[in-house]
Design a protein around this motif. Structure first.
Motif, PDB file in Angstrom:
ATOM      1  N   GLU A   1     -28.161  24.023   5.803  1.00  0.00           N
ATOM      2  CA  GLU A   1     -29.460  24.079   5.132  1.00  0.00           C
ATOM      3  C   GLU A   1     -29.956  22.671   4.845  1.00  0.00           C
ATOM      4  O   GLU A   1     -29.178  21.782   4.500  1.00  0.00           O
TER       5      GLU A   1
ATOM      6  N   ARG B   1     -33.172  20.694   2.700  1.00  0.00           N
ATOM      7  CA  ARG B   1     -34.370  20.621   1.866  1.00  0.00           C
ATOM      8  C   ARG B   1     -34.969  19.236   2.070  1.00  0.00           C
ATOM      9  O   ARG B   1     -34.256  18.236   1.965  1.00  0.00           O
TER      10      ARG B   1
ATOM     11  N   MET C   1     -34.321  25.173   7.441  1.00  0.00           N
ATOM     12  CA  MET C   1     -35.061  24.031   6.908  1.00  0.00           C
ATOM     13  C   MET C   1     -36.246  24.484   6.070  1.00  0.00           C
ATOM     14  O   MET C   1     -36.969  25.402   6.443  1.00  0.00           O
ATOM     15  N   ARG C   2     -36.423  23.805   4.928  1.00  0.00           N
ATOM     16  CA  ARG C   2     -37.629  23.947   4.113  1.00  0.00           C
ATOM     17  C   ARG C   2     -38.154  22.547   3.837  1.00  0.00           C
ATOM     18  O   ARG C   2     -37.390  21.669   3.431  1.00  0.00           O
ATOM     19  N   THR C   3     -39.452  22.354   4.047  1.00  0.00           N
ATOM     20  CA  THR C   3     -40.042  21.025   3.935  1.00  0.00           C
ATOM     21  C   THR C   3     -41.307  21.068   3.090  1.00  0.00           C
ATOM     22  O   THR C   3     -42.166  21.927   3.292  1.00  0.00           O
TER      23      THR C   3
ATOM     24  N   ASP D   1     -39.113  25.561  10.710  1.00  0.00           N
ATOM     25  CA  ASP D   1     -39.047  24.606   9.603  1.00  0.00           C
ATOM     26  C   ASP D   1     -40.155  24.982   8.622  1.00  0.00           C
ATOM     27  O   ASP D   1     -41.302  24.573   8.767  1.00  0.00           O
TER      28      ASP D   1
ATOM     29  N   HIS E   1     -42.771  25.126   5.904  1.00  0.00           N
ATOM     30  CA  HIS E   1     -43.478  24.061   5.197  1.00  0.00           C
ATOM     31  C   HIS E   1     -44.283  24.608   4.028  1.00  0.00           C
ATOM     32  O   HIS E   1     -44.796  25.729   4.084  1.00  0.00           O
TER      33      HIS E   1
ATOM     34  N   ARG F   1     -25.306  21.193  -0.244  1.00  0.00           N
ATOM     35  CA  ARG F   1     -25.136  20.593  -1.573  1.00  0.00           C
ATOM     36  C   ARG F   1     -24.126  19.454  -1.494  1.00  0.00           C
ATOM     37  O   ARG F   1     -23.405  19.173  -2.458  1.00  0.00           O
TER      38      ARG F   1
ATOM     39  N   ILE G   1     -31.674  18.685  -6.083  1.00  0.00           N
ATOM     40  CA  ILE G   1     -31.971  20.053  -5.649  1.00  0.00           C
ATOM     41  C   ILE G   1     -32.885  20.743  -6.655  1.00  0.00           C
ATOM     42  O   ILE G   1     -33.833  21.444  -6.282  1.00  0.00           O
TER      43      ILE G   1
ATOM     44  N   PHE H   1     -36.334  19.461  -6.068  1.00  0.00           N
ATOM     45  CA  PHE H   1     -36.934  20.072  -4.883  1.00  0.00           C
ATOM     46  C   PHE H   1     -37.398  21.492  -5.175  1.00  0.00           C
ATOM     47  O   PHE H   1     -38.526  21.871  -4.837  1.00  0.00           O
ATOM     48  N   GLU H   2     -36.539  22.303  -5.792  1.00  0.00           N
ATOM     49  CA  GLU H   2     -36.867  23.714  -6.004  1.00  0.00           C
ATOM     50  C   GLU H   2     -38.066  23.871  -6.939  1.00  0.00           C
ATOM     51  O   GLU H   2     -38.903  24.760  -6.738  1.00  0.00           O
TER      52      GLU H   2
ATOM     53  N   TRP I   1     -41.052  22.931  -4.843  1.00  0.00           N
ATOM     54  CA  TRP I   1     -41.301  24.006  -3.875  1.00  0.00           C
ATOM     55  C   TRP I   1     -42.046  25.163  -4.538  1.00  0.00           C
ATOM     56  O   TRP I   1     -42.968  25.743  -3.955  1.00  0.00           O
TER      57      TRP I   1
END
Length: 247
Positions: A50, A52, A83-85, A109, A111, A126, A155, A158-159, A162
């Motif tokens: 994974e 991020r 993938m998350r971008t 990916d 987005h 992680r 993380i 990021f979350e 997101w």
């Protein structure tokens, strides 16, 4: 949870971790060479499940660098990397980068778009993270982080980002912040002149933004359709989608 509260809690967590690590060995490596950074990223991608990622707006990539980056992402996706971008909305102002975003999103990916400033960040699983040494776009250096307590904070960052970012599947989300402002005023029934006065810009600039709205919403000129009305309908559909996602 209130956004300011959550970010304040995140800042306190970072302070706590820094305090705990003071005087102890910290697993953070400074990489100055751009090619070395790329090699380390590819090595991490080869064993990760994974990724991020966050990408700010920067100066345009050279054609060679951009094509190499595109191939790296497509190869990683084919290898099974999830993938998350998150990208800054300013990227959508560049037609080439907007097309690349659409291609990578379709390839897997996923987005999302955000208007607020963000820092360059990659987090694999992680286990390892890369953060740009300086906020200057496309500066070659990066920090390679393996310290688990720091990765956990990145993380969380990021979350939370997101969760605030917008989906890119609806055409209305391709618009830049200024184009969305213009479209919102069109939805109020304002003329280009009234929009120019409201935003303190020239009427010619409004016309340019309106043309951008039509292009990104794929509203071609037609004798039978009023593009301003169709744009407003797309805007309203976008608002409904946003409300649904917030729930």
């Amino acid at each position: 949870m209130d956004e300011n509260v959550s970010l304040a809690q995140l800042a306190r967590r970072l302070e706590d971790v820094v305090g705990e690590l003071r005087g102890l060995p910290v697993d953070v490596e400074r990489l100055e060479d751009g090619e070395l950074v790329r090699q380390q990223i590819l090595r991490a991608a080869g064993s990760a499940r994974e990724l991020r990622a966050m990408h700010p707006v920067g100066s345009p990539d050279t054609g060679r660098r951009e094509q190499r980056s595109r191939r790296d992402v497509l190869d990683a996706l084919q290898g099974g990397l999830a993938m998350r971008t998150i990208v800054h909305s300013g990227v959508l102002d560049d037609p080439r980068k907007a097309a690349r975003l659409k291609e990578l999103h379709a390839a897997g990916d996923l987005h999302r778009i955000i208007d607020e400033p963000i820092q360059q960040l990659l987090v694999f699983d992680r286990s390892v993270a890369f953060v740009r040494i300086t906020p200057v776009a496309h500066s070659p250096g990066a920090l390679l982080i393996r310290q688990q307590s720091l990765i956990s904070i990145l993380i969380d960052l990021f979350e939370q980002t997101w969760a605030r970012a917008r989906e890119v599947t609806a055409p209305v989300y391709r618009l830049s912040p200024r184009e969305r402002e213009v479209l919102a005023l069109i939805a109020e029934g304002r003329s280009n002149g009234a929009i120019a006065r409201a935003l303190s810009i020239t009427e010619a600039a409004v016309g340019k933004h309106v043309a951008g709205v039509f292009a990104k919403l794929e509203l071609s000129a037609s004798e039978d359709d009023n593009r301003r009305v169709l744009a407003v309908l797309a805007y309203l559909r976008g608002e409904v989608t946003l409300a649904h996602l917030a729930w």
